[in-house]
Design a protein around this motif. Structure first.
Motif, PDB file in Angstrom:
ATOM      1  N   ARG A  14       0.289  -0.571  14.511  1.00 32.94           N
ATOM      2  CA  ARG A  14       0.155  -1.925  13.973  1.00 32.94           C
ATOM      3  C   ARG A  14      -0.983  -2.027  12.961  1.00 32.94           C
ATOM      4  O   ARG A  14      -0.884  -2.761  11.975  1.00 32.94           O
ATOM      5  CB  ARG A  14      -0.061  -2.927  15.108  1.00 32.94           C
ATOM      6  N   SER A  15      -2.064  -1.296  13.169  1.00 37.38           N
ATOM      7  CA  SER A  15      -3.216  -1.463  12.282  1.00 37.38           C
ATOM      8  C   SER A  15      -3.119  -0.554  11.059  1.00 37.38           C
ATOM      9  O   SER A  15      -2.797  -1.021   9.956  1.00 37.38           O
ATOM     10  CB  SER A  15      -4.514  -1.216  13.056  1.00 37.38           C
ATOM     11  N   ILE A  16      -3.342   0.743  11.221  1.00 40.75           N
ATOM     12  CA  ILE A  16      -3.450   1.601  10.041  1.00 40.75           C
ATOM     13  C   ILE A  16      -2.083   1.881   9.419  1.00 40.75           C
ATOM     14  O   ILE A  16      -1.951   1.939   8.196  1.00 40.75           O
ATOM     15  CB  ILE A  16      -4.231   2.908  10.365  1.00 40.75           C
ATOM     16  N   ARG A  59      -9.947  10.162   2.253  1.00 41.49           N
ATOM     17  CA  ARG A  59     -11.159   9.363   2.462  1.00 41.49           C
ATOM     18  C   ARG A  59     -10.837   7.868   2.518  1.00 41.49           C
ATOM     19  O   ARG A  59     -11.381   7.117   3.335  1.00 41.49           O
ATOM     20  CB  ARG A  59     -12.167   9.652   1.337  1.00 41.49           C
ATOM     21  N   LEU A  60      -9.934   7.444   1.645  1.00 44.39           N
ATOM     22  CA  LEU A  60      -9.528   6.031   1.631  1.00 44.39           C
ATOM     23  C   LEU A  60      -8.933   5.625   2.977  1.00 44.39           C
ATOM     24  O   LEU A  60      -9.311   4.590   3.552  1.00 44.39           O
ATOM     25  CB  LEU A  60      -8.499   5.821   0.501  1.00 44.39           C
ATOM     26  N   ILE A  61      -8.017   6.421   3.485  1.00 42.58           N
ATOM     27  CA  ILE A  61      -7.375   6.082   4.759  1.00 42.58           C
ATOM     28  C   ILE A  61      -8.393   6.127   5.892  1.00 42.58           C
ATOM     29  O   ILE A  61      -8.384   5.272   6.786  1.00 42.58           O
ATOM     30  CB  ILE A  61      -6.182   7.024   5.011  1.00 42.58           C
ATOM     31  N   PHE A  62      -9.321   7.095   5.844  1.00 39.80           N
ATOM     32  CA  PHE A  62     -10.389   7.157   6.853  1.00 39.80           C
ATOM     33  C   PHE A  62     -11.200   5.859   6.833  1.00 39.80           C
ATOM     34  O   PHE A  62     -11.450   5.248   7.882  1.00 39.80           O
ATOM     35  CB  PHE A  62     -11.305   8.352   6.565  1.00 39.80           C
ATOM     36  N   ASP A  63     -11.602   5.431   5.646  1.00 39.51           N
ATOM     37  CA  ASP A  63     -12.438   4.227   5.541  1.00 39.51           C
ATOM     38  C   ASP A  63     -11.696   2.982   6.038  1.00 39.51           C
ATOM     39  O   ASP A  63     -12.276   2.133   6.718  1.00 39.51           O
ATOM     40  CB  ASP A  63     -12.888   4.024   4.092  1.00 39.51           C
ATOM     41  N   VAL A  64     -10.419   2.871   5.686  1.00 41.00           N
ATOM     42  CA  VAL A  64      -9.652   1.701   6.130  1.00 41.00           C
ATOM     43  C   VAL A  64      -9.464   1.738   7.644  1.00 41.00           C
ATOM     44  O   VAL A  64      -9.589   0.703   8.318  1.00 41.00           O
ATOM     45  CB  VAL A  64      -8.299   1.627   5.391  1.00 41.00           C
ATOM     46  N   ALA A  65      -9.182   2.927   8.198  1.00 42.08           N
ATOM     47  CA  ALA A  65      -9.034   3.034   9.654  1.00 42.08           C
ATOM     48  C   ALA A  65     -10.328   2.612  10.350  1.00 42.08           C
ATOM     49  O   ALA A  65     -10.312   1.895  11.356  1.00 42.08           O
ATOM     50  CB  ALA A  65      -8.659   4.470  10.039  1.00 42.08           C
ATOM     51  N   GLU A 122     -12.585   0.551   9.111  1.00 38.44           N
ATOM     52  CA  GLU A 122     -12.704  -0.904   8.940  1.00 38.44           C
ATOM     53  C   GLU A 122     -11.772  -1.658   9.891  1.00 38.44           C
ATOM     54  O   GLU A 122     -12.039  -2.803  10.246  1.00 38.44           O
ATOM     55  CB  GLU A 122     -12.395  -1.297   7.486  1.00 38.44           C
ATOM     56  N   CYS A 123     -10.659  -1.015  10.284  1.00 35.30           N
ATOM     57  CA  CYS A 123      -9.732  -1.614  11.253  1.00 35.30           C
ATOM     58  C   CYS A 123     -10.293  -1.559  12.674  1.00 35.30           C
ATOM     59  O   CYS A 123      -9.647  -2.028  13.616  1.00 35.30           O
ATOM     60  CB  CYS A 123      -8.384  -0.898  11.223  1.00 35.30           C
ATOM     61  N   GLY A 124     -11.462  -0.914  12.838  1.00 34.83           N
ATOM     62  CA  GLY A 124     -12.071  -0.827  14.152  1.00 34.83           C
ATOM     63  C   GLY A 124     -11.649   0.383  14.948  1.00 34.83           C
ATOM     64  O   GLY A 124     -11.965   0.493  16.140  1.00 34.83           O
ATOM     65  N   LEU A 125     -10.937   1.320  14.315  1.00 37.65           N
ATOM     66  CA  LEU A 125     -10.514   2.525  15.020  1.00 37.65           C
ATOM     67  C   LEU A 125     -11.673   3.521  15.079  1.00 37.65           C
ATOM     68  O   LEU A 125     -12.431   3.645  14.118  1.00 37.65           O
ATOM     69  CB  LEU A 125      -9.323   3.172  14.309  1.00 37.65           C
ATOM     70  N   ALA A 126     -11.780   4.239  16.184  1.00 41.50           N
ATOM     71  CA  ALA A 126     -12.811   5.277  16.339  1.00 41.50           C
ATOM     72  C   ALA A 126     -12.309   6.562  15.676  1.00 41.50           C
ATOM     73  O   ALA A 126     -12.175   7.606  16.308  1.00 41.50           O
ATOM     74  CB  ALA A 126     -13.125   5.489  17.814  1.00 41.50           C
TER      75      ALA A 126
END
Ligand SMILES: [Zn+2]
Length: 133
Positions: free
Chosen positions: A56-58, A103-109, A111-115
């Motif tokens: 649902r998030s990333i 890196r973009l996907i890492f940063d968004v994940a 920001e979504c609060g994922l560890a």
């Protein structure tokens, strides 16, 4: 340490500026992103994280922002033409290499609060890039 990984398939187009190789021309990839989440301990469900929550998030963000879009450097001369045609683009401040997309996907994940501990993006079945915390 526990880890779970969610695989997300998406398609994107891009090109690299200030680059002499064949990737200076617009082209596309069937990409695979692998998003790894780590935890020292499991939650009450005996999970690091529910795969449905990751979906649902990333995955939601990748589907809406990157899938079937051109990912371009903001100053790419293609941007104005594509936007005038109503084509979806995702803009980066630097060349949209697979390393930068990881890196973009890492940063968004994050920001979504994922560890998130690690994101790997496969550009082709034989070429991939990884960004780690
Ligand atoms: Zn490419």
């Amino acid at each position: 340490m526990y880890a779970v990984t969610k695989r997300i398939d998406f398609c994107y187009g891009h090109r690299l500026l200030d680059y002499e190789g064949v990737c200076r021309h617009p082209h596309g990839h069937n990409a695979v992103a692998e998003i790894e989440i780590q935890a020292d301990a499991l939650d009450a469900r005996n999970m690091v994280m529910d795969f449905g929550d990751m979906k649902r998030s990333i995955k939601g963000w990748i589907d809406s922002e990157l899938d079937h879009r051109m990912i371009l450097r903001r100053d790419d001369p293609l941007v104005a033409s594509l936007q005038a045609l109503g084509e979806p683009v995702y803009l980066l401040e630097s060349n949209p290499t697979v390393e930068r997309i990881a890196r973009l996907i890492f940063d968004v994940a994050h920001e979504c609060g994922l560890a998130v501990s690690c994101v790997t993006v496969w550009e082709t079945p034989t070429s991939w890039a990884t960004y780690r915390a």
